[in-house]
Design an enzyme around this catalytic site. Structure first.
Site, PDB file in Angstrom:
ATOM      1  CG  ASP A  52      -2.200  -0.826   0.916  1.00 19.11           C
ATOM      2  OD1 ASP A  52      -2.197  -1.565  -0.091  1.00 19.11           O
ATOM      3  OD2 ASP A  52      -3.170  -0.736   1.695  1.00 19.11           O
ATOM      4  CG  ASN A 108      -7.645  -3.827  -2.606  1.00 21.87           C
ATOM      5  OD1 ASN A 108      -8.522  -2.959  -2.731  1.00 21.87           O
ATOM      6  ND2 ASN A 108      -7.876  -4.985  -2.030  1.00 21.87           N
ATOM      7  CG  ASP A 340      -8.816  -1.858   9.712  1.00 21.98           C
ATOM      8  OD1 ASP A 340      -9.972  -2.016   9.251  1.00 21.98           O
ATOM      9  OD2 ASP A 340      -7.940  -1.185   9.145  1.00 21.98           O
ATOM     10  CD  GLU A 368      -8.077  -4.019   2.998  1.00 23.15           C
ATOM     11  OE1 GLU A 368      -9.169  -3.850   3.596  1.00 23.15           O
ATOM     12  OE2 GLU A 368      -7.040  -3.386   3.284  1.00 23.15           O
ATOM     13  CG  HIS A 414      -3.886  -6.715   5.062  1.00 21.98           C
ATOM     14  ND1 HIS A 414      -3.381  -5.682   5.787  1.00 21.98           N
ATOM     15  CD2 HIS A 414      -5.104  -6.296   4.638  1.00 21.98           C
ATOM     16  CE1 HIS A 414      -4.237  -4.677   5.789  1.00 21.98           C
ATOM     17  NE2 HIS A 414      -5.288  -5.025   5.094  1.00 21.98           N
ATOM     18  NE  ARG A 415      -6.137  -4.288   9.031  1.00 19.26           N
ATOM     19  CZ  ARG A 415      -4.872  -4.040   9.381  1.00 19.26           C
ATOM     20  NH1 ARG A 415      -4.190  -4.934  10.082  1.00 19.26           N
ATOM     21  NH2 ARG A 415      -4.301  -2.909   9.038  1.00 19.26           N
ATOM     22  CE  LYS A 442      -4.807  -3.582   0.725  1.00 21.85           C
ATOM     23  NZ  LYS A 442      -5.129  -2.365   1.448  1.00 21.85           N
TER      24      LYS A 442
END
Ligand code: DC
Length: 682
Positions: A52, A108, A340, A368, A414-415, A442
């Site tokens: 990112d 993204n 998040d 995402e 990613h998370r 990311k």
């Protein structure tokens, strides 16, 4: 970083130690844009280096900003600890004249797409902004509406309301800045952030922004205001409805700025501290780079973790977490302020004493991926009962017998990958397979390496590939290791390095030197990096591959004391997430409890032919017949020697690759590996 198709996390037993986390994504991309809009040079310390931030940096370079990475700057203690320094020379609020249409690809990264849309609409110039397909499904209409309201010209190139976008220049004189600009705050706080970051470009008079609807993710707006202040812009705020950028505002570089470690990334390690027992008398997880006084909203995750039972201590720029209540305590939380990090709570919920409910998280659906659906699906695969609705998720804990080995889909998010790694601490001892683990790039490219640096498995998986000389075991083992993301041990190279060290010390492989050589072998200052073998820092990769070095290796390998000395060294290669080891005695002596043992053979004729081709390609002349008789002699010596003779382990699977290509051999070993894994297809 793991760029494998999947990564298997063996059941993890405990964790303890210190981690240093990469810089905050939210701070990094805001600071980059502010530095780009300001005049002068800003030195940014500990900037996040990830997908990112890379797309943001590429965009800024394309706009004409100076970007210099300062690897040499290690005078600063923080940087020396692993962060990197970047110098950005800004545009001073103005584009260099004469620009043609500029197309920018933003991957993204919402934190690049939204603020750049606003900034470029005011900078003047023709731009096209696009991203990956998912970026083109993430809404931007409310921001575009706000900008068009004040006179900016933006076209949708695909679906209305979504990127890709075309931006046209508009003279500031034509903008309508004296009436309040209205923007929706209930879909993504990034729309308001984008306006706040960009509108100082046009602040001849006061500019007022009014938020329509309840503003979500307020802490992210606090980060924006805090960073604007560091760049000389004091936004006035009336509640969360009205923001005023004062007339005459202009960006001025603070000179130096430090990026805190990412508080959302910290959530995985805070959770780890709350879940894991200690290891080897050590207890707790220490996180360097972010403390409880962080400006990042997700730092409030520590309150939620405390509610669930974690013991959290904090100081300037550090956190320490230990397990408190166990099982964790179930919570019912409005998680709107930590959207998040709250995903991490959904996995912690599996270890709680009742159902955990996370509310007011509708924004999960436009991240995402649709994170409510994603979390619900994957938690169910682990065996959990989950209820989900438009803006909430409820996760029921899992009893020991309820856990299932699961292949976790990560949805290019990613998370999802990072929070599901915590499932590997399940009390049932089942492994967790993470599909496409590289999505963590990311925001946290080395996430799994960092986890493995503090986590301990009850048993790290090992695949042994034993076999005679020239059977191709080295190539096969290295490739299987690469495909699984496992470490690789070329045990022959240890004997070769020992032989080299022996020769350099003026010793010979005789019984009277055995103890001395063994002592050297036990303390070899050896490193394997990027395919090179380093002895006391010197690259000896070539030196150990000569015929003479092979002879020395073969001689030292017959000394029992040397073999014993190398035993512990070889076993130390067994590290998370797993090991592929090749050699003659991997499955019989070094790792008798290995998960999979392969004994690789090929006919002497085949092996001689392969070696012949190899030597010819190196320009070494030799005959097939002499090679074949050499091989047969070596086989006989290796299988009849008294110490660790070459023989298949009793439980080894035999693979004769005389008629197989290397790809076929790899497929066979991977098939055997999959057969003994508990995962069902994803
Ligand atoms: O696999 P290689 O050719 O690099 O091995 C060099 C020498 O080391 C070989 O002659 C046998 C010995 N060796 C051993 O005895 N046991 C091992 N596990 C690996 C190698």
């Amino acid at each position: 970083m793991f760029s494998t198709a999947f990564l298997d996390l063996p059941p993890l037993a405990g964790a303890a130690g210190t981690v240093r986390l990469p810089g905050s994504k939210s701070i990094s991309n805001r600071v980059l844009l502010l530095a780009a809009l300001a005049s002068g040079t800003t030195t940014i310390h500990d900037l996040l280096d990830s997908d990112d931030t890379r797309v943001m940096l590429d965009a800024l370079r394309a706009l004409g900003c100076g970007v210099v990475r300062d690897a040499a700057d290690t005078t600063d203690a923080t940087d020396a600890a692993g962060g990197s320094t970047l110098r950005v020379t800004g545009l001073g609020g103005q584009l260099k004249p004469g620009g043609a249409l500029l197309a920018l690809f933003l991957g993204n990264a919402g934190t690049a797409m939204r603020p750049l849309t606003a900034a470029l609409s005011l900078l003047g110039g023709e731009f096209e902004l696009s991203g990956v397909p998912r970026m083109h499904e993430r809404p931007i209409g409310d921001l575009v509406d706000a900008l068009t309201q004040l006179g900016c010209r933006i076209d949708y190139l695909g679906n209305p309301g979504y990127p890709p976008l075309r931006i046209h220049p508009v003279p500031h004189g034509e903008l309508m800045l004296d009436t309040p600009i209205r923007v929706r705050g209930d879909v993504s706080s990034q729309f308001l952030t984008a306006l706040l970051l960009a509108l100082p470009l046009a602040a001849a008079g006061d500019i007022v922004i009014e938020v329509v609807g309840e503003l979500i993710s307020k802490p992210y707006i606090e980060i924006t205001l805090n960073l604007l202040a560091r760049f000389g812009i004091q936004v006035r705020r009336d509640g969360w409805e009205r923001f005023t950028i004062p007339a005459g505002s202009s960006y001025s570089s603070p000179g130096d700025i430090h990026v805190e470690a990412d508080a959302s990334s910290a959530s995985y390690f805070i959770a780890l501290g709350a879940i894991a027992t200690g290891v080897l008398g050590k207890n707790g997880i220490r996180i360097e780079g972010v403390g409880a006084d962080s400006i990042q909203g997700d730092i409030r995750f520590i309150d939620a973790a405390r509610q669930m039972g974690a013991l959290v201590d904090s100081g300037p720029n550090w956190l320490e977490i230990r397990r408190g209540a166990w099982p964790l305590k179930a919570i019912d939380l409005d998680a709107n302020h930590i959207p998040d990090a709250a995903m991490t709570l959904a996995v912690m919920a599996l270890y709680a004493d009742g159902p955990t409910t996370l509310r007011n998280i509708a924004s999960w659906r436009v991240k995402e991926t649709d994170r409510i659906d994603a979390m619900a699906n994957e938690l169910r695969k682990l065996g959990a009962a989950v209820e989900a609705g438009p803006d909430f998720i409820r996760v029921h804990p899992l009893a020991q017998a309820g856990w299932r080995p699961a292949s976790i889909r990560t949805y290019d998010d990613h998370r999802v990958a990072m929070c599901f790694s915590l499932a590997a601490f399940n009390p049932a001892g089942v492994p967790v397979r993470m599909l496409d683990p590289h999505c963590v790039a990311k925001t946290f490219p080395d996430y799994f390496e960092t986890l493995f640096s503090v986590a301990e498995a009850a048993e790290v998986p090992v695949i042994c590939i034993d076999g005679p000389t020239a059977s191709g075991k080295g190539t096969l083992a290295a490739e299987v290791a690469r495909l699984l993301g496992y470490h690789y041990l070329d045990s022959g190279s240890l004997y070769r390095v020992t032989g080299l060290a022996m020769r350099r010390a003026g010793l010979t492989a005789e019984t009277q030197h055995e103890a001395q050589i063994a002592a050297m072998a036990a303390a070899l200052p050896l490193q394997f990096t990027e395919g090179k073998v380093l002895l006391a820092g010197e690259d000896v990769s070539e030196d150990i591959r000569t015929e003479a070095a092979g002879m020395d290796a073969s001689r030292v390998s017959t000394l029992p004391a040397v073999r014993a000395a190398l035993l512990a060294l070889q076993q130390r290669f067994r590290e998370l997430p797993g090991l592929v080891a090749d050699g003659r005695d991997m499955g019989t002596v070094i790792f008798p409890d290995a998960t999979l043992k392969v004994f690789l053979t090929a006919s002497a004729a085949q092996r001689a032919e392969r070696r012949h081709k190899q030597l010819i390609s190196k320009g070494i002349s030799t005959t097939l017949d002499s090679l074949r008789s050499d091989l047969e002699a070596r086989d006989a010596r290796d299988s009849s020697r008294s110490v660790a003779p070459l023989k298949p382990a009793q439980d080894a699977r035999h693979l004769d690759n005389s008629q197989l290509s290397i790809e076929q051999s790899i497929d066979q070993v991977l098939d055997w590996w999959q057969e003994i894994q508990p995962f069902k297809p994803a």
